[in-house]
Design a protein around this motif. Structure first.
Motif, short mmCIF file in Angstrom:
data_model
loop_
_atom_site.label_atom_id
_atom_site.label_comp_id
_atom_site.label_asym_id
_atom_site.label_seq_id
_atom_site.Cartn_x
_atom_site.Cartn_y
_atom_site.Cartn_z
N TYR A 121 62.74 198.85 55.83
CA TYR A 121 63.32 197.57 55.35
C TYR A 121 62.57 196.33 55.62
CZ TYR A 121 67.19 200.75 54.55
OH TYR A 121 68.00 201.73 54.21
N LEU A 122 61.80 196.28 56.47
CA LEU A 122 60.63 195.18 56.92
C LEU A 122 61.36 194.11 57.73
CD1 LEU A 122 57.76 194.08 56.34
CD2 LEU A 122 58.59 192.91 54.65
N HIS A 123 62.16 193.48 57.31
CA HIS A 123 63.02 192.32 57.99
C HIS A 123 64.40 192.46 57.55
CE1 HIS A 123 59.00 189.76 57.90
NE2 HIS A 123 59.15 190.06 59.25
N MET A 124 65.16 191.98 58.51
CA MET A 124 66.51 192.10 58.25
C MET A 124 67.16 191.28 57.12
SD MET A 124 69.62 191.41 61.03
CE MET A 124 71.38 191.77 60.73
N ASP A 125 66.45 190.20 56.71
CA ASP A 125 66.72 189.59 55.75
C ASP A 125 66.40 190.11 54.38
OD1 ASP A 125 64.11 188.92 55.33
OD2 ASP A 125 64.04 186.83 55.33
N MET A 126 65.83 191.17 54.18
CA MET A 126 65.76 191.98 53.04
C MET A 126 66.85 193.14 52.75
SD MET A 126 62.73 191.21 51.81
CE MET A 126 62.37 192.42 50.33
N CYS A 127 67.67 193.24 54.00
CA CYS A 127 68.69 194.12 53.81
C CYS A 127 70.09 193.73 54.21
CB CYS A 127 68.54 195.30 54.49
SG CYS A 127 68.49 195.42 56.27
N PHE A 128 70.01 192.17 54.51
CA PHE A 128 71.25 191.66 55.22
C PHE A 128 71.25 190.13 55.11
CE2 PHE A 128 74.02 189.46 58.04
CZ PHE A 128 75.26 190.11 57.86
N ASN A 129 71.95 189.14 54.44
CA ASN A 129 72.06 188.16 54.54
C ASN A 129 73.50 187.32 54.16
OD1 ASN A 129 69.81 186.00 54.77
ND2 ASN A 129 68.89 187.25 53.23
N LEU A 130 73.96 186.49 55.33
CA LEU A 130 75.11 185.79 55.14
C LEU A 130 74.82 184.68 54.14
CD1 LEU A 130 77.71 186.16 56.85
CD2 LEU A 130 77.09 184.26 58.19
N VAL A 131 75.68 184.65 52.99
CA VAL A 131 75.48 183.66 52.13
C VAL A 131 76.61 182.62 52.16
CG1 VAL A 131 74.32 185.18 50.49
CG2 VAL A 131 76.66 185.21 50.47
N ASP A 132 77.67 183.03 52.70
CA ASP A 132 78.79 182.04 53.03
C ASP A 132 79.46 182.22 54.39
OD1 ASP A 132 80.26 179.68 52.48
OD2 ASP A 132 81.49 180.55 50.73
N GLU A 133 80.45 181.31 54.87
CA GLU A 133 80.80 181.64 56.14
C GLU A 133 81.42 183.10 56.48
OE1 GLU A 133 84.00 179.63 59.36
OE2 GLU A 133 83.79 179.07 57.40
N ASN A 134 82.02 183.83 55.36
CA ASN A 134 82.62 184.83 55.41
C ASN A 134 82.32 185.97 54.45
OD1 ASN A 134 84.10 184.35 57.81
ND2 ASN A 134 85.46 182.96 56.73
#
Length: 278
Positions: free
Chosen positions: A173-186
């Motif tokens: 997955y390389l980096h966390m931002d490739m498989c998880f991103n918070l796009v709004d508060e919840n």
């Protein structure tokens, strides 16, 4: 204050043009394109579309000039992480990215942004640095951040009142931002089954809703989105299903016509180092 969290209003970012970018076989995506010369004109147009989108959204842009000795500096996110008090300077795993460390450090000095910590013994790259809440930060550990680097970041930030948790991930997955991103508060976009159970429990405790994507979406940058605040998010025009799901959750989706830059292994989030958010 520099960066309050990961989803409040974004005011200023640091970017770098992709003038010398090639698909070096250093990640699962770029390996597929390593024998292909990337279209420099198209990448320049795509980079301009990202800059224009930021300006239209009221976000100020700063730039580190391109340099053939650091072809991957377009992925500005990776040199560190930024919090309220200043920034953490990371340490790249790959030799081909080491010059970025020095040049981004000089750029931050020129803008007067203080370095409050530096990873010197372990490995830490900014694509693994994810705010969950204002004082809660997740550090992915896939291919480019190791336990020693994560511990250095944790110790450096604890004195400022931050809680830092480590999130082990599949190396590919390389980096966390490739498989998880918070796009709004919840609201987060992620490949849910790829997350550790403890992290899933934390997301539930925080009442974070999930837009779940299949594992193959990781390699198509389906999760690599940039929150602008005020329920706005930068995404890729080709992320049809993700974008539709974001719209259903009340998000304003700004679609980017970026395809060529992606072949080197990074998307809009990778390209963006936040300087002021809050």
């Amino acid at each position: 204050m520099y960066v309050k969290d990961g989803v409040s209003t974004l005011h200023r970012v640091l970017l770098s043009p992709p003038d010398f970018l090639e698909a070096a076989p250093i990640n699962e995506i770029a390996v597929k394109w390593q024998d292909t010369s990337l279209d420099k004109k198209l990448m320049a147009e795509e980079f301009k579309s990202v800059v224009d989108a930021y300006h239209k959204a009221g976000v100020e842009t700063e730039f580190l000039e391109s340099d053939k000795k650091r072809p991957n500096s377009v992925f500005a996110r990776d040199f560190g992480g930024c919090v309220r008090e200043g920034y953490i300077l990371g340490r790249f795993r790959l030799d081909m990215r080491r010059k970025e460390h020095d040049d981004y450090k000089k750029k931050m000095e020129s803008m007067g942004i203080p370095c409050i910590a530096e990873v010197k013994d372990g490995i830490f790259e900014g694509g693994d640095f994810v705010f969950l809440r204002e004082n809660l930060i997740a550090l992915g550990m896939a291919d480019r951040t190791n336990a020693k680097g994560a511990e250095e970041v944790k110790q450096a930030l604890e004195k400022y009142g931050y809680e830092v948790i480590s999130v082990p991930l599949k190396r590919e997955y390389l980096h966390m931002d490739m498989c998880f991103n918070l796009v709004d508060e919840n609201l987060a976009v992620t490949y849910y089954d790829g997350l550790p159970d403890d992290f899933k429990k934390l997301l539930a405790k925080l009442d974070i809703d999930i837009i779940d994507v299949p594992e193959e979406a990781i390699y198509l940058h389906g999760c690599n989105l940039e929150a602008l605040g005020d329920h706005r998010v930068l995404s890729l025009a080709r992320n049809h299903e993700v974008n539709e799901a974001l719209l259903r959750h009340g998000m304003d989706v700004i679609e980017l016509p970026v395809t060529e830059i992606l072949k080197a292994g990074g998307g809009p989030h990778c390209m963006t180092f936040p300087l002021e958010r809050g």
